[in-house]
Design a protein around this motif. Structure first.
Motif, PDB file in Angstrom:
ATOM      1  N   GLU A   9       0.899  -1.359  -0.209  1.00 64.62           N
ATOM      2  CA  GLU A   9      -0.086  -0.037  -0.125  1.00 64.62           C
ATOM      3  C   GLU A   9       0.832   1.101  -0.085  1.00 64.62           C
ATOM      4  N   VAL A  10       2.166   1.028   0.678  1.00 61.57           N
ATOM      5  CA  VAL A  10       3.076   2.464   0.799  1.00 61.57           C
ATOM      6  C   VAL A  10       3.776   2.538  -0.652  1.00 61.57           C
ATOM      7  N   MET A  11       3.996   1.149  -1.360  1.00 63.89           N
ATOM      8  CA  MET A  11       4.900   1.277  -2.551  1.00 63.89           C
ATOM      9  C   MET A  11       3.841   2.086  -3.495  1.00 63.89           C
ATOM     10  N   ALA A  12       2.324   1.722  -3.371  1.00 66.05           N
ATOM     11  CA  ALA A  12       1.379   2.300  -4.208  1.00 66.05           C
ATOM     12  C   ALA A  12       1.394   3.728  -4.189  1.00 66.05           C
ATOM     13  N   ASN A  13       1.352   4.306  -2.916  1.00 64.48           N
ATOM     14  CA  ASN A  13       1.427   5.545  -2.632  1.00 64.48           C
ATOM     15  C   ASN A  13       2.209   6.000  -1.339  1.00 64.48           C
ATOM     16  N   PRO A  14       3.363   6.528  -1.318  1.00 66.12           N
ATOM     17  CA  PRO A  14       4.332   6.876  -0.332  1.00 66.12           C
ATOM     18  C   PRO A  14       4.228   8.097   0.344  1.00 66.12           C
ATOM     19  N   ARG A  15       3.177   9.110  -0.355  1.00 61.96           N
ATOM     20  CA  ARG A  15       3.025  10.340   0.255  1.00 61.96           C
ATOM     21  C   ARG A  15       1.657  10.332   1.273  1.00 61.96           C
ATOM     22  N   PHE A  16       2.128  10.872   2.454  1.00 60.23           N
ATOM     23  CA  PHE A  16       1.282  10.930   3.513  1.00 60.23           C
ATOM     24  C   PHE A  16       1.045  12.496   3.861  1.00 60.23           C
ATOM     25  N   VAL A  69       9.844   7.291   4.474  1.00 61.96           N
ATOM     26  CA  VAL A  69      11.290   6.867   4.142  1.00 61.96           C
ATOM     27  C   VAL A  69      11.400   5.547   3.212  1.00 61.96           C
ATOM     28  N   LEU A  70      12.413   5.618   2.451  1.00 67.75           N
ATOM     29  CA  LEU A  70      12.710   4.171   1.873  1.00 67.75           C
ATOM     30  C   LEU A  70      14.163   3.909   2.385  1.00 67.75           C
ATOM     31  N   TRP A  71      14.246   3.027   3.218  1.00 71.23           N
ATOM     32  CA  TRP A  71      15.612   2.335   3.731  1.00 71.23           C
ATOM     33  C   TRP A  71      16.268   1.718   2.431  1.00 71.23           C
ATOM     34  N   LEU A  72      17.725   1.968   2.277  1.00 70.39           N
ATOM     35  CA  LEU A  72      18.243   1.327   1.507  1.00 70.39           C
ATOM     36  C   LEU A  72      19.915   1.139   1.774  1.00 70.39           C
ATOM     37  N   CYS A  73      20.279   0.035   1.488  1.00 72.03           N
ATOM     38  CA  CYS A  73      21.659  -0.176   1.692  1.00 72.03           C
ATOM     39  C   CYS A  73      22.384  -1.116   0.646  1.00 72.03           C
ATOM     40  N   GLY A  74      23.781  -0.964   0.632  1.00 67.22           N
ATOM     41  CA  GLY A  74      24.260  -1.391  -0.548  1.00 67.22           C
ATOM     42  C   GLY A  74      25.780  -1.133  -0.515  1.00 67.22           C
ATOM     43  N   ASP A  75      26.538  -1.908  -1.128  1.00 68.43           N
ATOM     44  CA  ASP A  75      28.039  -1.898  -0.950  1.00 68.43           C
ATOM     45  C   ASP A  75      28.525  -0.993  -2.384  1.00 68.43           C
ATOM     46  N   ASP A  76      27.781  -0.826  -3.305  1.00 69.89           N
ATOM     47  CA  ASP A  76      28.244   0.014  -4.523  1.00 69.89           C
ATOM     48  C   ASP A  76      27.334   1.394  -4.505  1.00 69.89           C
ATOM     49  N   PHE A  91       0.342   3.201   6.843  1.00 70.71           N
ATOM     50  CA  PHE A  91       1.367   4.030   7.628  1.00 70.71           C
ATOM     51  C   PHE A  91       2.574   3.501   7.106  1.00 70.71           C
ATOM     52  N   SER A  92       3.619   4.269   7.558  1.00 73.40           N
ATOM     53  CA  SER A  92       4.930   3.994   6.973  1.00 73.40           C
ATOM     54  C   SER A  92       6.008   4.587   7.810  1.00 73.40           C
ATOM     55  N   TRP A  93       7.233   4.245   7.531  1.00 74.41           N
ATOM     56  CA  TRP A  93       8.389   4.875   8.277  1.00 74.41           C
ATOM     57  C   TRP A  93       8.849   6.481   8.063  1.00 74.41           C
TER      58      TRP A  93
END
Ligand SMILES: NC(=O)c1ccc[n+]([C@@H]2O[C@H](COP(=O)([O-])OP(=O)(O)OC[C@H]3O[C@@H](n4cnc5c(N)ncnc54)[C@H](OP(=O)(O)O)[C@@H]3O)[C@@H](O)[C@H]2O)c1
Length: 200
Positions: free
Chosen positions: A125-132, A138-145, A193-195
């Motif tokens: 549901e948040v992917m569909a609409n991340p605006r509140f 927030v979109l948490w992300l992590c990676g080595d590159d 709801f979201s982060w």
């Protein structure tokens, strides 16, 4: 951007629809692309064909199917591989704990791919609409590159998220439990709801 999404389920088709709306070209990779259930979804191809033609691949399969899907995806080295899965096993527990993560396992299954963990710790549901009303999810992300993280952060912004980087891929050890926190909280809060971040 040309994007392949392996797994045309709820997460895959929600992200795919929104990425297409944002102007990206999306092809889904499925193990049975001629299945009538994909009618109207968009371009659906065998997993290897979908992944071969793009620079960015999303992995949105059930965790139990992740290894098999990557095995048939072919050589993903050099490609950005966005891991949106959660390594959840029977009993709602993570199969990879604090000294490993699903994302690191995905990186071992797809050697040379530039793996970024993202989109795993929020509901569709948040992917569909991340605006509140109070701001963007927030979109948490992590990676080595770093460049791969830049690409995924940009895609997140295209979809209306506020990307927040947690560091190297091993930080998925903390990002994946956040999915279980979101799922647990949804029993009380519902799924809209979201982060978000409170700043001083
Ligand atoms: N639902 C959420 O809100 C949410 C949010 C964040 C992250 N996630 C994570 O995202 C992933 C997908 O969740 P979902 O809710 O989208 O599940 P879903 O609707 O059940 O879709 C799962 C997809 O995985 C595919 N798949 C399973 N095994 C496969 C294999 N061996 N090879 C190729 N494809 C395979 C299925 O294809 P077939 O039709 O061929 O079986 C299906 O398209 C999970 O890891 C989940 O933990 C879910």
């Amino acid at each position: 951007m040309q994007i392949a999404i392996i797994g045309a389920g709820r997460v895959g088709t929600t992200l795919g629809r929104r990425l297409a709306e944002a102007g990206h070209t999306v092809t889904y990779g499925a193990r049975n692309p001629s299945d009538p259930k994909y009618a109207g979804v968009g371009a659906v191809a065998p997993i290897r064909d979908a992944a071969a033609a793009v620079d960015v691949v999303f992995l949105t399969t059930a965790w139990a199917g992740a290894e098999g899907a990557l095995a048939v995806a072919g050589d993903l080295s050099g490609k950005v591989l966005v891991d949106a899965t959660n390594p959840i096993g029977p009993g709602m527990v993570l199969t990879h704990g604090t000294t490993d993560s699903g994302a690191e396992q995905v990186a071992r299954w797809a050697p040379g791919a530039r793996v970024v963990k993202a989109f795993n710790s929020i509901g569709v549901e948040v992917m569909a609409n991340p605006r509140f009303a109070t701001g963007q999810s927030v979109l948490w992300l992590c990676g080595d590159d770093a460049a791969a993280c830049d690409t995924v952060a940009g895609l997140g912004r295209d979809l209306g998220f506020e990307p927040v980087r947690l560091g190297p891929l091993a930080r998925a050890r903390f990002q994946e439990p956040a999915a279980l926190t979101w799922i647990t909280a949804s029993a009380t809060l519902g799924r809209e709801f979201s982060w978000g971040i409170l700043r001083r």
